[in-house]
Enzyme design. Structure first.
Site, PDB file in Angstrom:
ATOM      1  CG  ASN A 158       2.967   2.025  -5.903  1.00  0.00           C
ATOM      2  OD1 ASN A 158       3.080   1.979  -4.677  1.00  0.00           O
ATOM      3  ND2 ASN A 158       1.899   2.486  -6.484  1.00  0.00           N
ATOM      4  CD  GLU A 256      -4.779   5.160  -2.189  1.00  0.00           C
ATOM      5  OE1 GLU A 256      -5.466   4.550  -3.053  1.00  0.00           O
ATOM      6  OE2 GLU A 256      -3.599   5.464  -2.344  1.00  0.00           O
ATOM      7  CB  CYS A 290      -3.466   3.070  -6.807  1.00  0.00           C
ATOM      8  SG  CYS A 290      -3.348   4.692  -6.047  1.00  0.00           S
ATOM      9  CD  GLU A 471      -4.440   8.708   4.733  1.00  0.00           C
ATOM     10  OE1 GLU A 471      -3.311   9.119   4.430  1.00  0.00           O
ATOM     11  OE2 GLU A 471      -4.636   7.612   5.269  1.00  0.00           O
TER      12      GLU A 471
HETATM   13  N1  NAI Z   1      -2.200   1.528  -3.847  1.00  0.00           N
HETATM   14  C1  NAI Z   1      -2.317   0.549  -4.683  1.00  0.00           C
HETATM   15  O1  NAI Z   1      -3.250   0.513  -5.416  1.00  0.00           O
HETATM   16  C2  NAI Z   1      -1.347  -0.532  -4.721  1.00  0.00           C
HETATM   17  C3  NAI Z   1      -1.779  -1.735  -5.205  1.00  0.00           C
HETATM   18  N2  NAI Z   1      -0.943  -2.762  -5.267  1.00  0.00           N
HETATM   19  C4  NAI Z   1      -1.511  -4.008  -5.817  1.00  0.00           C
HETATM   20  O2  NAI Z   1      -1.147  -5.053  -4.959  1.00  0.00           O
HETATM   21  C5  NAI Z   1      -0.460  -6.046  -5.680  1.00  0.00           C
HETATM   22  C6  NAI Z   1       0.545  -6.694  -4.773  1.00  0.00           C
HETATM   23  O3  NAI Z   1       1.537  -5.748  -4.359  1.00  0.00           O
HETATM   24  P1  NAI Z   1       2.168  -5.870  -2.927  1.00  0.00           P
HETATM   25  O4  NAI Z   1       3.327  -5.011  -2.722  1.00  0.00           O
HETATM   26  O5  NAI Z   1       2.398  -7.323  -2.653  1.00  0.00           O
HETATM   27  O6  NAI Z   1       0.982  -5.252  -2.042  1.00  0.00           O
HETATM   28  P2  NAI Z   1       0.681  -5.546  -0.560  1.00  0.00           P
HETATM   29  O7  NAI Z   1      -0.665  -5.045  -0.241  1.00  0.00           O
HETATM   30  O8  NAI Z   1       0.983  -6.969  -0.253  1.00  0.00           O
HETATM   31  O9  NAI Z   1       1.804  -4.689   0.209  1.00  0.00           O
HETATM   32  C7  NAI Z   1       1.654  -3.361   0.646  1.00  0.00           C
HETATM   33  C8  NAI Z   1       2.289  -3.219   2.016  1.00  0.00           C
HETATM   34  O10 NAI Z   1       1.586  -4.032   2.950  1.00  0.00           O
HETATM   35  C9  NAI Z   1       2.473  -4.898   3.640  1.00  0.00           C
HETATM   36  N3  NAI Z   1       1.770  -6.130   3.974  1.00  0.00           N
HETATM   37  C10 NAI Z   1       1.606  -7.224   3.192  1.00  0.00           C
HETATM   38  N4  NAI Z   1       0.901  -8.163   3.858  1.00  0.00           N
HETATM   39  C11 NAI Z   1       0.618  -7.649   5.080  1.00  0.00           C
HETATM   40  C12 NAI Z   1      -0.089  -8.146   6.214  1.00  0.00           C
HETATM   41  N5  NAI Z   1      -0.626  -9.365   6.221  1.00  0.00           N
HETATM   42  N6  NAI Z   1      -0.205  -7.351   7.298  1.00  0.00           N
HETATM   43  C13 NAI Z   1       0.332  -6.118   7.305  1.00  0.00           C
HETATM   44  N7  NAI Z   1       1.034  -5.599   6.270  1.00  0.00           N
HETATM   45  C14 NAI Z   1       1.160  -6.350   5.159  1.00  0.00           C
HETATM   46  C15 NAI Z   1       3.619  -5.084   2.651  1.00  0.00           C
HETATM   47  O11 NAI Z   1       4.776  -5.556   3.308  1.00  0.00           O
HETATM   48  C16 NAI Z   1       3.741  -3.686   2.095  1.00  0.00           C
HETATM   49  O12 NAI Z   1       4.462  -2.870   2.990  1.00  0.00           O
HETATM   50  C17 NAI Z   1       0.123  -5.307  -6.866  1.00  0.00           C
HETATM   51  O13 NAI Z   1       0.363  -6.131  -7.929  1.00  0.00           O
HETATM   52  C18 NAI Z   1      -0.968  -4.333  -7.165  1.00  0.00           C
HETATM   53  O14 NAI Z   1      -1.958  -4.924  -7.941  1.00  0.00           O
HETATM   54  C19 NAI Z   1       0.347  -2.668  -4.843  1.00  0.00           C
HETATM   55  C20 NAI Z   1       0.855  -1.488  -4.367  1.00  0.00           C
HETATM   56  C21 NAI Z   1       0.026  -0.311  -4.284  1.00  0.00           C
HETATM   57  N1  LIG Z   2      -1.611   5.711  -3.456  1.00  0.00           N
HETATM   58  C1  LIG Z   2      -1.025   5.777  -4.651  1.00  0.00           C
HETATM   59  C2  LIG Z   2      -0.813   6.968  -5.261  1.00  0.00           C
HETATM   60  C3  LIG Z   2      -1.093   8.226  -4.653  1.00  0.00           C
HETATM   61  C4  LIG Z   2      -0.752   9.356  -5.253  1.00  0.00           C
HETATM   62  C5  LIG Z   2      -0.944  10.660  -4.612  1.00  0.00           C
HETATM   63  O1  LIG Z   2      -1.325  10.741  -3.458  1.00  0.00           O
HETATM   64  O2  LIG Z   2      -0.686  11.642  -5.276  1.00  0.00           O
HETATM   65  C6  LIG Z   2      -0.591   4.473  -5.215  1.00  0.00           C
HETATM   66  O3  LIG Z   2      -0.163   4.419  -6.357  1.00  0.00           O
HETATM   67  O4  LIG Z   2      -0.645   3.483  -4.484  1.00  0.00           O
END
Ligand code: NAI
Ligand SMILES: N/C(=C\C=C\C(=O)O)C(=O)O
Length: 490
Positions: A158, A256, A290, A471
């Site tokens: 994202n 995070e 997030c 962090e």
């Molecule tokens: N910071 C946040 O809050 C975030 C939340 N999301 C949430 O997660 C949902 C799914 O998004 P994704 O991109 O599929 O998130 P994800 O958690 O699957 O991916 C994030 C990172 O982790 C890696 N990853 C995935 N599975 C892994 C594993 N088993 N071991 C090590 N690394 C792994 C991915 O390749 C990517 O680089 C979104 O719809 C959203 O709801 C997604 C991105 C950021």
């Molecule tokens: N970690 C995320 C946002 C962080 C923003 C910031 O450090 O300013 C996210 O959307 O996953």
């Protein structure tokens, strides 16, 4: 570099060299269904090579002074800044018809990536250690800190370069060497940054990047016995998997994760500021941050007025093609994600909630070429129960729920009634109330009368299911170093 069919073909960056991979993933432009670039489909073999390179680079890099490392980070920040427009174009194109507007990439993503390096280049120069004395025993105690070793850094799609550099900068500033794995969906800007590392003076092996999927290269990385520390940003299920894989090795973890962030709006709020900011906090980057607001609690006496003005403002939020500088919002990351977000709207309807604007109510206005893209209008749901999945689960899209409340005590209890605890906003002109409510919210971050004003010195992270650890200047330094207490009897 150009690869098959003239398309961009990324390579892993290991030991200061771009290395081809034995297999590649196709990265699709979802608006056309055409392959846009090829991303290495790395696995164990590439992780082994990266560990070897990071291990070899560690003694030299970790023994440099903070001042020397700081200069390298400053040079990297300068080089990134010189490439700001190119990186912003790539960040927008990489999320492409998928989402990120060029304006957001230019004004937020890439400037923040530059700032991450500048910030940690400076903060690394200002840490001090602790010292206490026990005169009655003739003892002096003090602490020393040392880098941990090889850090695994895993980031999501994202905010691609923004979040990756938020991890790389403090890790290398503290003297670690790193192996980073960006999201397979948005790898291009990380690869572009690798082209600048040598010129910035980053020695080979200090920053290694392996591209590919989570289950293949991500798991090989987090379960590697020579990688003692993992910083991860992403979803909760992935965090659980990483925790399981790292548990046998007792690795240091910083996680995070997601949020279900409340906005609490009292009757004395300045609505002229609150409404546009809450539209932004709900829909910025298509709601795919997030920290985005997804539950808006409004005091009953101003509920109708707020709702009317909020829906009007949400309707003004322009959904357009990401390359249009006037677009406030682009498209969602993937077809699967769009379907998931839409499924929440369906469930809300079935539960008797009202959709006041957006999905299924208003019409998108897009050029013919983009009609098949994964676009969705900012959507406002009301008449929704606190127990509904729309009020409980992270949707991670341009969807926000608005509900009324009566008292301060009630709204605190309801705002805390979810498994997450990442970010909240509180809107009120009463300074006493603002402090009282902020203290009682179960949330790692509370913005009052504003949103997303970041002070990188202070702790960033969530409580409950929103994560583990913090962090920021001091917190990242503590995470990316090991502390030792030394006692001297004199
Ligand atoms: N910071 C946040 O809050 C975030 C939340 N999301 C949430 O997660 C949902 C799914 O998004 P994704 O991109 O599929 O998130 P994800 O958690 O699957 O991916 C994030 C990172 O982790 C890696 N990853 C995935 N599975 C892994 C594993 N088993 N071991 C090590 N690394 C792994 C991915 O390749 C990517 O680089 C979104 O719809 C959203 O709801 C997604 C991105 C950021
Ligand atoms: N970690 C995320 C946002 C962080 C923003 C910031 O450090 O300013 C996210 O959307 O996953």
């Amino acid at each position: 570099m150009a690869g098959r069919g003239g398309l961009l073909m990324l390579e892993n960056f290991i030991g200061g060299k771009f290395l081809p991979c034995s297999s590649y993933l196709d990265s699709y432009d979802p608006s056309t269904g055409e392959v846009y670039c090829h991303v290495p489909n790395s696995g164990k073999e590439e992780v082994e090579a990266a560990v070897e390179a990071a291990r070899a680079a560690f003694p030299g890099w970790s023994s440099r002074s903070p001042q020397e490392r700081s200069q390298v980070l400053q040079r990297l920040a300068d080089l990134l800044e010189q490439s700001l427009e190119e990186l912003a174009q790539a960040e927008s194109k990489d999320q492409g018809e998928r989402g990120k507007t060029i304006t957001l990439a230019r004004t937020m993503d890439i400037p923040r990536a530059v700032h991450n390096f500048r910030f940690f280049a400076s903060s690394i120069l200002h840490h001090t250690s602790e010292c206490t004395q026990m005169d009655h025993l003739g003892c002096l105690h003090y602490t020393v800190r040392a880098p941990v070793g090889i850090a695994a850094l895993i980031s999501p799609w994202n905010l691609p370069l923004y979040l990756l550099t938020w991890k790389i900068a403090p890790a290398i500033a503290a003297g670690n060497t790193v192996i980073a794995k960006p999201s397979e969906l948005t790898s291009v800007t990380a690869w572009m940054m690798c082209r600048l590392l040598e010129k910035a003076g980053v020695p080979p092996g200090v920053v290694n990047i392996v591209f590919g999927t989570g289950p293949r290269v991500g798991e090989a990385l987090v379960s590697h016995p020579e990688v003692p520390l993992i910083s991860f940003t992403g979803s909760q299920p992935t965090a659980e998997r990483i925790t399981q894989l790292s548990a046998p090795h007792c690795k240091k973890l910083s996680l995070e994760l997601g949020g279900k962030n409340p906005a609490v709006i009292f009757e004395d709020a300045n609505l002229a500021e609150c409404i546009p900011t809450t539209v932004r906090s709900s829909f910025a980057n298509q709601g795919e941050i997030c920290l985005c607001t997804s539950r808006i609690f409004v005091q009953r006496s101003i509920y109708s007025e707020f709702l009317k003005r909020f829906v009007e403002a949400a309707r003004m939020w322009k959904v357009g093609i990401p390359s249009d500088p006037s677009a406030d919002m682009g498209a969602l990351i993937s077809k699967a994600h769009l379907e998931k977000v839409r499924s929440y709207i369906k469930k809300a309807r079935m539960e008797g909630a009202q959709i006041l604007c957006g999905e299924g109510v208003d019409k998108l206005n897009l050029p013919p070429r983009n009609q098949a893209g994964y676009f969705m209008l900012p959507t406002v749901i009301t008449d929704v129960k606190d127990e509904s999945c729309c009020m409980k689960e992270e949707i991670f899209g341009p969807v926000t729920c608005v509900v009324p409340f009566d008292s301060e005590e009630e709204v605190i209890q309801r705002a805390n009634n979810v498994k997450y605890g990442l970010a909240a906003t509180v809107w009120s002109g009463n300074v006493g109330r603002v402090h009282r409510v902020a203290k009682k919210l179960q949330s790692g971050l509370v913005w009052t009368n504003c949103w997303l004003i970041r002070e990188l010195n202070l702790p960033f992270g969530g409580m409950k299911s929103s994560g583990v650890g913090r962090e920021g200047a001091k917190d990242s330094y503590e995470f990316f170093t090991e502390v030792k207490t030394i006692t001297v009897k004199h």
